[in-house]
Design a protein around this motif. Structure first.
Motif, PDB file in Angstrom:
ATOM      1  N   ALA A 275       0.868  -1.253  -0.100  1.00  0.00           N
ATOM      2  CA  ALA A 275      -0.075   0.155   0.013  1.00  0.00           C
ATOM      3  C   ALA A 275       1.029   1.322   0.221  1.00  0.00           C
ATOM      4  O   ALA A 275       0.480   2.230   0.178  1.00  0.00           O
ATOM      5  CB  ALA A 275      -0.980  -0.103   1.146  1.00  0.00           C
ATOM      6  N   GLY A 276       2.226   1.215  -0.511  1.00  0.00           N
ATOM      7  CA  GLY A 276       2.731   2.371  -0.431  1.00  0.00           C
ATOM      8  C   GLY A 276       3.723   2.755   0.887  1.00  0.00           C
ATOM      9  O   GLY A 276       3.844   1.687   1.699  1.00  0.00           O
ATOM     10  N   GLN A 277       4.227   3.725   0.958  1.00  0.00           N
ATOM     11  CA  GLN A 277       4.940   4.132   2.085  1.00  0.00           C
ATOM     12  C   GLN A 277       3.735   4.212   3.269  1.00  0.00           C
ATOM     13  O   GLN A 277       2.571   4.680   2.884  1.00  0.00           O
ATOM     14  CB  GLN A 277       5.512   5.769   2.099  1.00  0.00           C
ATOM     15  CG  GLN A 277       6.584   5.671   1.047  1.00  0.00           C
ATOM     16  CD  GLN A 277       7.892   5.076   1.328  1.00  0.00           C
ATOM     17  OE1 GLN A 277       7.889   4.251   2.388  1.00  0.00           O
ATOM     18  NE2 GLN A 277       8.935   4.972   0.533  1.00  0.00           N
ATOM     19  N   ASP A 278       4.355   3.915   4.420  1.00  0.00           N
ATOM     20  CA  ASP A 278       3.446   4.013   5.810  1.00  0.00           C
ATOM     21  C   ASP A 278       3.221   5.391   6.183  1.00  0.00           C
ATOM     22  O   ASP A 278       4.407   5.981   6.490  1.00  0.00           O
ATOM     23  CB  ASP A 278       3.942   3.095   6.785  1.00  0.00           C
ATOM     24  CG  ASP A 278       2.893   3.395   8.219  1.00  0.00           C
ATOM     25  OD1 ASP A 278       2.563   4.313   8.460  1.00  0.00           O
ATOM     26  OD2 ASP A 278       2.605   2.052   8.520  1.00  0.00           O
ATOM     27  N   ILE A 279       2.050   5.925   5.845  1.00  0.00           N
ATOM     28  CA  ILE A 279       1.765   7.354   5.739  1.00  0.00           C
ATOM     29  C   ILE A 279       2.131   8.142   7.388  1.00  0.00           C
ATOM     30  O   ILE A 279       2.838   8.895   7.323  1.00  0.00           O
ATOM     31  CB  ILE A 279       0.259   7.794   5.482  1.00  0.00           C
ATOM     32  CG1 ILE A 279       0.233   7.274   4.010  1.00  0.00           C
ATOM     33  CG2 ILE A 279       0.128   9.305   5.588  1.00  0.00           C
ATOM     34  CD1 ILE A 279      -1.012   7.485   3.423  1.00  0.00           C
ATOM     35  N   LYS A 280       2.001   7.131   8.152  1.00  0.00           N
ATOM     36  CA  LYS A 280       2.197   7.507   9.733  1.00  0.00           C
ATOM     37  C   LYS A 280       3.796   7.405  10.149  1.00  0.00           C
ATOM     38  O   LYS A 280       4.380   8.140  10.245  1.00  0.00           O
ATOM     39  CB  LYS A 280       1.255   6.766  10.670  1.00  0.00           C
ATOM     40  CG  LYS A 280       1.239   7.252  12.066  1.00  0.00           C
ATOM     41  CD  LYS A 280       0.181   6.665  12.653  1.00  0.00           C
ATOM     42  CE  LYS A 280       0.441   6.672  14.258  1.00  0.00           C
ATOM     43  NZ  LYS A 280      -0.236   5.679  14.997  1.00  0.00           N
ATOM     44  N   LEU A 281       3.988   6.219   9.716  1.00  0.00           N
ATOM     45  CA  LEU A 281       5.412   5.542  10.311  1.00  0.00           C
ATOM     46  C   LEU A 281       6.684   6.207   9.450  1.00  0.00           C
ATOM     47  O   LEU A 281       7.727   6.590  10.037  1.00  0.00           O
ATOM     48  CB  LEU A 281       5.611   4.118  10.686  1.00  0.00           C
ATOM     49  CG  LEU A 281       4.604   3.504  11.548  1.00  0.00           C
ATOM     50  CD1 LEU A 281       4.698   1.964  11.577  1.00  0.00           C
ATOM     51  CD2 LEU A 281       4.838   4.083  12.950  1.00  0.00           C
ATOM     52  N   TYR A 282       6.672   6.285   8.269  1.00  0.00           N
ATOM     53  CA  TYR A 282       7.341   6.458   7.317  1.00  0.00           C
ATOM     54  C   TYR A 282       7.522   8.092   7.074  1.00  0.00           C
ATOM     55  O   TYR A 282       8.610   8.758   7.171  1.00  0.00           O
ATOM     56  CB  TYR A 282       7.094   6.015   5.884  1.00  0.00           C
ATOM     57  CG  TYR A 282       8.251   6.229   4.830  1.00  0.00           C
ATOM     58  CD1 TYR A 282       9.758   5.733   5.113  1.00  0.00           C
ATOM     59  CD2 TYR A 282       8.288   7.307   3.987  1.00  0.00           C
ATOM     60  CE1 TYR A 282      10.591   6.105   4.433  1.00  0.00           C
ATOM     61  CE2 TYR A 282       9.304   7.722   3.204  1.00  0.00           C
ATOM     62  CZ  TYR A 282      10.633   7.247   3.272  1.00  0.00           C
ATOM     63  OH  TYR A 282      11.801   7.467   2.357  1.00  0.00           O
ATOM     64  N   PHE A 283       6.421   8.840   6.789  1.00  0.00           N
ATOM     65  CA  PHE A 283       6.463  10.208   6.888  1.00  0.00           C
ATOM     66  C   PHE A 283       6.490  11.041   8.160  1.00  0.00           C
ATOM     67  O   PHE A 283       7.083  12.084   8.112  1.00  0.00           O
ATOM     68  CB  PHE A 283       5.226  10.657   5.882  1.00  0.00           C
ATOM     69  CG  PHE A 283       5.431  10.306   4.307  1.00  0.00           C
ATOM     70  CD1 PHE A 283       6.499  10.752   3.769  1.00  0.00           C
ATOM     71  CD2 PHE A 283       4.423   9.323   3.604  1.00  0.00           C
ATOM     72  CE1 PHE A 283       6.647  10.211   2.510  1.00  0.00           C
ATOM     73  CE2 PHE A 283       4.589   9.007   2.733  1.00  0.00           C
ATOM     74  CZ  PHE A 283       5.578   9.406   1.730  1.00  0.00           C
ATOM     75  N   ARG A 284       5.853  10.454   9.146  1.00  0.00           N
ATOM     76  CA  ARG A 284       5.787  11.048  10.267  1.00  0.00           C
ATOM     77  C   ARG A 284       6.707  10.769  11.419  1.00  0.00           C
ATOM     78  O   ARG A 284       7.135  11.167  12.529  1.00  0.00           O
ATOM     79  CB  ARG A 284       4.289  11.422  10.854  1.00  0.00           C
ATOM     80  CG  ARG A 284       3.375  12.004   9.861  1.00  0.00           C
ATOM     81  CD  ARG A 284       3.513  13.587  10.268  1.00  0.00           C
ATOM     82  NE  ARG A 284       4.689  14.285   9.756  1.00  0.00           N
ATOM     83  CZ  ARG A 284       4.731  14.817   8.449  1.00  0.00           C
ATOM     84  NH1 ARG A 284       3.515  14.882   7.692  1.00  0.00           N
ATOM     85  NH2 ARG A 284       5.890  15.436   8.184  1.00  0.00           N
ATOM     86  N   GLY A 285       6.910   9.347  11.327  1.00  0.00           N
ATOM     87  CA  GLY A 285       7.754   8.677  12.410  1.00  0.00           C
ATOM     88  C   GLY A 285       9.019   9.396  12.668  1.00  0.00           C
ATOM     89  O   GLY A 285       9.452   9.230  13.876  1.00  0.00           O
ATOM     90  N   GLY A 286       9.563   9.678  11.930  1.00  0.00           N
ATOM     91  CA  GLY A 286      11.108  10.592  12.018  1.00  0.00           C
ATOM     92  C   GLY A 286      11.173  11.727  12.358  1.00  0.00           C
ATOM     93  O   GLY A 286      11.966  12.403  12.382  1.00  0.00           O
ATOM     94  N   ASP A 287      10.149  12.596  12.794  1.00  0.00           N
ATOM     95  CA  ASP A 287       9.858  13.926  13.094  1.00  0.00           C
ATOM     96  C   ASP A 287      10.555  14.326  14.169  1.00  0.00           C
ATOM     97  O   ASP A 287      11.238  15.498  14.178  1.00  0.00           O
ATOM     98  CB  ASP A 287       8.145  14.288  13.385  1.00  0.00           C
ATOM     99  CG  ASP A 287       7.620  14.498  11.889  1.00  0.00           C
ATOM    100  OD1 ASP A 287       7.988  14.313  11.103  1.00  0.00           O
ATOM    101  OD2 ASP A 287       6.289  14.951  12.233  1.00  0.00           O
ATOM    102  N   ALA A 288      10.744  13.446  15.252  1.00  0.00           N
ATOM    103  CA  ALA A 288      11.665  13.849  16.536  1.00  0.00           C
ATOM    104  C   ALA A 288      13.192  13.919  16.100  1.00  0.00           C
ATOM    105  O   ALA A 288      13.656  14.382  16.801  1.00  0.00           O
ATOM    106  CB  ALA A 288      11.153  12.744  17.683  1.00  0.00           C
ATOM    107  N   ASP A 289      13.726  13.260  14.848  1.00  0.00           N
ATOM    108  CA  ASP A 289      14.929  13.036  14.785  1.00  0.00           C
ATOM    109  C   ASP A 289      15.011  13.073  13.305  1.00  0.00           C
ATOM    110  O   ASP A 289      15.465  11.862  12.610  1.00  0.00           O
ATOM    111  CB  ASP A 289      15.261  11.673  15.299  1.00  0.00           C
ATOM    112  CG  ASP A 289      17.008  11.472  15.276  1.00  0.00           C
ATOM    113  OD1 ASP A 289      17.591  12.337  14.840  1.00  0.00           O
ATOM    114  OD2 ASP A 289      17.289  10.403  15.418  1.00  0.00           O
ATOM    115  N   PRO A 290      14.594  14.206  12.564  1.00  0.00           N
ATOM    116  CA  PRO A 290      14.616  14.311  10.890  1.00  0.00           C
ATOM    117  C   PRO A 290      16.114  13.812  10.484  1.00  0.00           C
ATOM    118  O   PRO A 290      15.823  13.061   9.519  1.00  0.00           O
ATOM    119  CB  PRO A 290      14.177  15.684  10.889  1.00  0.00           C
ATOM    120  CG  PRO A 290      14.320  16.515  11.766  1.00  0.00           C
ATOM    121  CD  PRO A 290      14.151  15.520  13.269  1.00  0.00           C
TER     122      PRO A 290
END
Ligand code: ACO
Length: 226
Positions: free
Chosen positions: A66-81
């Motif tokens: 289903a493509g990139q995991d919208i939550k974990l791939y796009f937002r999961g690294g927010d704390a440590d971009p």
């Protein structure tokens, strides 16, 4: 050779065929950072594995990917971009393109169900592709107001003709396995009930014909040029 175990990837070997399976069926095999890291390592391990004569990439359950995991791939690294997001992004590109497209043995993408967005890249990277008639393909990014990002646009431009590539990227319309065959995105489309059996037949044909080294023209160029 012992087969390593992964949290999000399954490896099954039988009669020279190695089944490399994206394994997050509850999330339709959406690609999390962990899946990227697991796939990157799995392909590195399998490259040169004497038991692997043909590699088949597919998805567990109802979906291919289903493509990139919208939550974990796009937002999961927010704390440590810089570190976390960068690491996931490098692994994502590396396994889906570099490792797969230069894998030393022939590769087949077996699209058993949904295939969206970033999932197109690994289809394009495989030497051959077969789909279930019932599979659903979609470049859904336009629904969020963007064109397919990363390397997806480039992959689509390389694999589809210009009119089809533009149409599906600009509208987000979905298409099924039969249409994917008609527009040349996959080699064959079969009813889902016979997809695996037909894929095995194709893999066996490749095993009979392909030389052990420099298995496909694309790899011959990539590997022997260096
Ligand atoms: N990222 C994160 N989670 C996802 C994704 C995704 N791309 N796709 C599916 N999931 C999750 C859902 O959130 C849901 O999780 P939950 O059970 O915890 O609520 C689970 O997978 C099942 O999803 P459903 O929508 O309930 O499954 P269904 O079979 O009805 O539909 C479909 C499957 C069509 C794939 C749908 O989930 C969908 O449209 N997903 C988004 C596909 C997409 O647009 N991908 C592009 C992402 S952007 C990119 O790749 C660049």
């Amino acid at each position: 050779m012992t087969t390593k175990k992964y949290e999000t990837v399954l490896i099954e070997k039988q009669d020279g065929i190695t089944w490399l399976i994206m394994n997050r069926p509850d999330k339709r095999n959406a690609m999390s950072p962990q899946l990227h890291l697991d796939m990157d390592d799995a392909l590195d391990e399998l490259s040169g594995d004497p038991e692997t004569q043909v590699l088949v990439l597919t998805g567990a359950g109802e979906a291919f990917c289903a493509g990139q995991d919208i939550k974990l791939y796009f937002r999961g690294g927010d704390a440590d971009p810089k570190r976390a997001r960068g690491k996931a992004s490098r692994a994502s590109n590396q396994w889906r393109w570099q490792r797969l497209s230069t894998f030393p043995e022939p590769t087949i993408a077996m699209i058993n169900g949904y295939c969206f967005g970033g999932g197109f890249t690994q289809v394009c990277a495989c030497d051959l592709a077969v789909a279930a008639d019932e599979a659903v393909f979609g470049l859904s990014e336009v629904n969020w107001g963007i064109l397919p990002g990363g390397i997806v646009s480039w992959n689509v431009a390389q694999t589809l003709n210009m009119r089809d590539g533009m149409y599906y990227a600009l509208t987000g319309d979905t298409f099924d396995g039969k249409k994917a065959k008609e527009i040349g995105f996959v080699n064959f489309s079969y009813p889902k009930a016979t997809l695996k059996e037909e894929t095995i037949k194709l893999a066996k044909k490749l095993m009979e014909k392909s030389p052990p080294c420099c298995a496909t023209p694309r790899k011959r160029c990539a590997r022997c040029a260096s």
